[in-house]
Design a protein around this motif. Structure first.
Motif, PDB file in Angstrom:
ATOM      1  N   ARG A  95       0.800  -1.190   0.062  1.00 53.25           N
ATOM      2  CA  ARG A  95       0.084  -0.058   0.149  1.00 53.25           C
ATOM      3  C   ARG A  95       0.747   1.204   0.004  1.00 53.25           C
ATOM      4  N   LEU A  96       1.738   1.191   0.558  1.00 49.48           N
ATOM      5  CA  LEU A  96       2.935   2.542   0.703  1.00 49.48           C
ATOM      6  C   LEU A  96       3.266   2.519  -0.688  1.00 49.48           C
ATOM      7  N   ARG A  97       3.998   1.496  -1.291  1.00 48.36           N
ATOM      8  CA  ARG A  97       4.478   1.567  -2.668  1.00 48.36           C
ATOM      9  C   ARG A  97       3.428   2.206  -3.593  1.00 48.36           C
ATOM     10  N   SER A  98       2.160   1.595  -3.575  1.00 45.90           N
ATOM     11  CA  SER A  98       1.255   2.039  -4.330  1.00 45.90           C
ATOM     12  C   SER A  98       0.982   3.538  -4.448  1.00 45.90           C
ATOM     13  N   ALA A  99       1.126   4.010  -3.025  1.00 45.75           N
ATOM     14  CA  ALA A  99       0.936   5.612  -2.687  1.00 45.75           C
ATOM     15  C   ALA A  99       2.043   6.611  -3.343  1.00 45.75           C
ATOM     16  N   GLY A 100       3.260   5.673  -3.739  1.00 42.66           N
ATOM     17  CA  GLY A 100       4.277   6.503  -4.334  1.00 42.66           C
ATOM     18  C   GLY A 100       5.474   6.384  -3.551  1.00 42.66           C
ATOM     19  N   ALA A 101       5.202   5.824  -2.342  1.00 45.67           N
ATOM     20  CA  ALA A 101       6.652   5.937  -1.307  1.00 45.67           C
ATOM     21  C   ALA A 101       7.760   5.067  -2.001  1.00 45.67           C
ATOM     22  N   ILE A 102       9.151   5.502  -1.533  1.00 52.84           N
ATOM     23  CA  ILE A 102      10.256   4.943  -2.173  1.00 52.84           C
ATOM     24  C   ILE A 102      10.627   4.375  -0.818  1.00 52.84           C
ATOM     25  N   ILE A 103      10.609   2.957  -0.714  1.00 51.56           N
ATOM     26  CA  ILE A 103      11.153   2.146   0.190  1.00 51.56           C
ATOM     27  C   ILE A 103      12.694   2.033   0.198  1.00 51.56           C
ATOM     28  N   MET A 104      13.583   2.840   1.081  1.00 50.46           N
ATOM     29  CA  MET A 104      14.695   2.927   0.691  1.00 50.46           C
ATOM     30  C   MET A 104      15.598   1.809   1.538  1.00 50.46           C
ATOM     31  N   GLY A 105      15.036   1.263   2.738  1.00 54.68           N
ATOM     32  CA  GLY A 105      15.590   0.408   3.474  1.00 54.68           C
ATOM     33  C   GLY A 105      14.955  -0.019   4.624  1.00 54.68           C
ATOM     34  N   LYS A 106      15.378  -0.863   5.512  1.00 55.35           N
ATOM     35  CA  LYS A 106      14.685  -1.574   6.619  1.00 55.35           C
ATOM     36  C   LYS A 106      15.441  -1.166   8.074  1.00 55.35           C
ATOM     37  N   THR A 107      14.674  -1.364   8.890  1.00 56.32           N
ATOM     38  CA  THR A 107      15.141  -0.817  10.279  1.00 56.32           C
ATOM     39  C   THR A 107      15.280  -2.197  11.391  1.00 56.32           C
ATOM     40  N   ASN A 108      15.998  -1.828  12.414  1.00 59.42           N
ATOM     41  CA  ASN A 108      16.508  -2.983  13.125  1.00 59.42           C
ATOM     42  C   ASN A 108      15.416  -3.279  14.270  1.00 59.42           C
ATOM     43  N   LEU A 109      15.518  -4.444  15.007  1.00 56.83           N
ATOM     44  CA  LEU A 109      14.345  -4.780  15.757  1.00 56.83           C
ATOM     45  C   LEU A 109      15.297  -6.123  16.434  1.00 56.83           C
ATOM     46  N   PRO A 110      14.499  -6.399  17.641  1.00 57.29           N
ATOM     47  CA  PRO A 110      14.858  -7.938  18.257  1.00 57.29           C
ATOM     48  C   PRO A 110      14.444  -8.918  17.442  1.00 57.29           C
ATOM     49  N   ALA A 111      14.895  -9.946  17.673  1.00 61.70           N
ATOM     50  CA  ALA A 111      14.685 -11.277  16.674  1.00 61.70           C
ATOM     51  C   ALA A 111      13.099 -11.534  17.072  1.00 61.70           C
ATOM     52  N   TYR A 112      12.445 -11.634  15.967  1.00 62.44           N
ATOM     53  CA  TYR A 112      11.017 -11.729  15.860  1.00 62.44           C
ATOM     54  C   TYR A 112      10.226 -11.151  16.688  1.00 62.44           C
ATOM     55  N   CYS A 113      10.762  -9.769  16.925  1.00 56.13           N
ATOM     56  CA  CYS A 113      10.130  -8.871  17.376  1.00 56.13           C
ATOM     57  C   CYS A 113       9.897  -9.186  19.126  1.00 56.13           C
ATOM     58  N   GLN A 114      10.729 -10.059  19.431  1.00 57.62           N
ATOM     59  CA  GLN A 114      10.095 -10.486  20.996  1.00 57.62           C
ATOM     60  C   GLN A 114      11.015  -9.962  21.993  1.00 57.62           C
ATOM     61  N   ASP A 115      11.301  -8.743  22.082  1.00 55.21           N
ATOM     62  CA  ASP A 115      12.017  -8.162  23.147  1.00 55.21           C
ATOM     63  C   ASP A 115      11.557  -6.687  23.602  1.00 55.21           C
ATOM     64  N   LEU A 116      11.940  -6.101  24.424  1.00 54.69           N
ATOM     65  CA  LEU A 116      11.481  -4.575  24.725  1.00 54.69           C
ATOM     66  C   LEU A 116      12.892  -3.853  24.249  1.00 54.69           C
ATOM     67  N   HIS A 117      13.952  -4.613  24.028  1.00 59.04           N
ATOM     68  CA  HIS A 117      15.215  -3.823  23.364  1.00 59.04           C
ATOM     69  C   HIS A 117      15.346  -4.095  22.087  1.00 59.04           C
ATOM     70  N   THR A 118      16.027  -3.530  21.306  1.00 61.07           N
ATOM     71  CA  THR A 118      16.315  -3.801  19.977  1.00 61.07           C
ATOM     72  C   THR A 118      17.836  -4.327  19.926  1.00 61.07           C
ATOM     73  N   ASP A 119      17.924  -5.310  19.869  1.00 62.51           N
ATOM     74  CA  ASP A 119      19.221  -5.933  19.747  1.00 62.51           C
ATOM     75  C   ASP A 119      19.065  -7.498  19.226  1.00 62.51           C
ATOM     76  N   ASN A 120      20.064  -8.029  18.268  1.00 64.82           N
ATOM     77  CA  ASN A 120      19.966  -9.207  17.883  1.00 64.82           C
ATOM     78  C   ASN A 120      21.398  -9.914  17.469  1.00 64.82           C
ATOM     79  N   ALA A 121      21.440 -10.901  16.970  1.00 70.09           N
ATOM     80  CA  ALA A 121      22.706 -11.728  16.787  1.00 70.09           C
ATOM     81  C   ALA A 121      23.303 -11.192  15.231  1.00 70.09           C
ATOM     82  N   LEU A 122      22.219 -10.501  14.391  1.00 73.10           N
ATOM     83  CA  LEU A 122      22.662 -10.485  13.056  1.00 73.10           C
ATOM     84  C   LEU A 122      23.228  -8.910  13.096  1.00 73.10           C
TER      85      LEU A 122
END
Length: 468
Positions: A111-138
């Motif tokens: 839906r964002l792309r259809s509205a013309g948004a330019i998806i330039m990248g991805k943002t970090n998160l804990p593995a599988y969204c399962q923590d209240l801190h953003t940190d992961n092994a990757l």
């Protein structure tokens, strides 16, 4: 304003500059990419500059030819790495998915792309969204832009940090147990958890790649530096699923009132079940007085629910839905361990196992309790237009800390989302609005909760109290 100045402005200002051809999409994109490259926050962890530049060039060509696209046309932005992006690696922070290259966008990304948004990248998160801190092994830890030793929150921590640091003007995050709103609070940006079900969640991981269904509590939503940007994003993201669009339309009602003086607003500034620190309580009480002075009718006594009862129901439903994507062997082990628990064992681990392996009949009973609690909220909102609460008990805690301190007293780690969880299992729209700082200069925010499908009322109030 120079292009560099424009790139630090809110998303709606950047869109106005694009429409006026004060700046090109390619210029905006390159400014953001340069800023990402020089950032020490580790907030943006995957980029696709070549595809983004091609999309930005196409947006500039459309505008030059007098046929600009949708409401986000030419705006560069990032999305949380839990959303599948066609041709751009999606890991959800897990080494298991380090090579996952989706062949299809998540529905919200599409839906964002259809509205013309330019998806330039991805943002970090804990593995599988399962923590209240953003940190992961990757990718490692994301740092809070206001203090490098404080957490950015989770699970949309990279998203909130990127918005706060002007690495992106707009972000798509997700919220199940405060994953969108807690990082927004900690990083000092605006966020909206829309009414559950109005933004599609297919293509969001931790449901395994390829699944068509998602959690009954997960909701995608936007983060931005201004509440007006949340409204623009909501207009793009919200709508019926493709299969329903042939017959159904979503028409969210207008804000309840045109003046603050006409609003009936509940204020819930503290609770013994999830106490807040002095700075947070003062922030909420000062806002209540501001609204009172503006003529709003303020109620500090009426409560939609009992906080401990609401929290207990939240936990029952949370652990049930989280079990849906568990590996078969792991879930069998959980079931075996739960069956061996002594009845008197009330430890956190025992409670977790019992809730995670509850029978379907038990979940049906919990779902009935949810419906009854939703009726209580609906009755409350016949008396009030919105409820304002703290966003969290304190400002951002230390990176990696597993507890928090509230006015000198240690509290449990998950108290961080005690207030945010009021809305999560009820499916209610809720916005986080940064309004001040604590004595250490860290951001503090409030939460605005509204009736089901009253997303525009919530955003209108957010802009009235937090827009600038």
């Amino acid at each position: 304003m120079t292009p560099s100045d424009i790139s630090r402005a809110p998303a709606h200002t950047q869109l106005q500059a694009l429409a006026a051809r004060t700046v090109s999409s390619r210029e905006l994109l390159d400014l953001h990419l340069d800023r990402i490259a020089g950032s020490p926050l580790n907030a943006v962890i995957a980029l696709d500059p070549e595809a983004a530049r091609a999309a930005a060039h196409a947006a500039d060509q459309r505008r030059a030819n007098g046929r600009a696209g949708g409401p986000l046309d030419g705006l560069p932005m990032t999305v949380k790495d839990s959303f599948e992006t066609q041709g751009l690696r999606t890991t959800s922070g897990s080494p298991d998915l380090r090579d996952h290259l989706p062949q299809r966008d998540a529905d919200a990304v599409a839906r964002l792309r259809s509205a013309g948004a330019i998806i330039m990248g991805k943002t970090n998160l804990p593995a599988y969204c399962q923590d209240l801190h953003t940190d992961n092994a990757l990718f490692g830890a994301t740092r809070n832009p206001h203090h490098p030793e404080r957490t950015a929150g989770g699970s949309s921590g990279g998203a909130a940090a990127a918005v706060a640091a002007h690495l992106t003007p707009l972000e798509l995050g997700s919220d199940l147990a405060g994953s969108l709103r807690l990082p927004a609070h900690y990083c000092g940006v605006h966020a909206l958890r829309p009414t559950h079900g109005i933004v599609p969640s297919r293509g969001h991981i931790p449901r395994p790649p390829g699944w068509l269904t998602s959690s009954d509590m997960l909701t995608p939503g936007p983060l931005a530096r201004h509440p007006r940007d949340l409204r623009i994003a909501l207009d793009v993201l919200a709508g019926p699923a493709e299969a329903d669009a042939v017959a159904w339309r979503l028409e969210l009602p207008a804000p309840a009132h045109e003046r603050i003086a006409d609003h009936r607003i509940g204020i819930w500034s503290d609770d013994a079940h999830c106490p807040v620190d002095t700075a947070t309580r003062t922030l909420v009480e000062d806002l209540a007085q501001r609204l009172r002075d503006a003529g709003a009718r303020i109620d500090t006594d009426d409560r939609p629910v009992d906080l401990p009862a609401s929290d207990a129901l939240f936990q029952r439903l949370l652990h049930a839905t989280a079990a849906g994507s568990a590996e078969d062997d792991a879930f069998r082990r959980d079931c075996a361990q739960a069956a061996q628990l002594p009845p008197q064992d009330a430890s956190p681990r025992a409670q977790f196992l019992r809730l995670r392996t509850q029978r379907h009949r038990d979940w049906l009973r919990a779902n009935e309790d949810r419906a009854r609690m939703q009726e209580g909220w609906a009755a409350y909102f016949r008396r009030h237009d919105a409820l304002i609460t703290p966003a969290a008990p304190t400002a951002a805690i230390g990176q990696g800390a597993r507890s928090l301190t509230v006015d000198g007293r240690e509290r449990g780690f998950f108290d961080q989302t005690g207030w945010l969880n009021l809305a999560g299992h009820m499916g209610l729209p809720a916005a986080v609005v940064p309004l001040g700082t604590d004595p250490d200069g860290l951001p503090l925010a409030v939460q605005i909760i509204g009736p089901r499908l009253a997303d525009r009322t919530v955003l209108d109030l957010a802009e009235r109290i937090g827009g600038s």
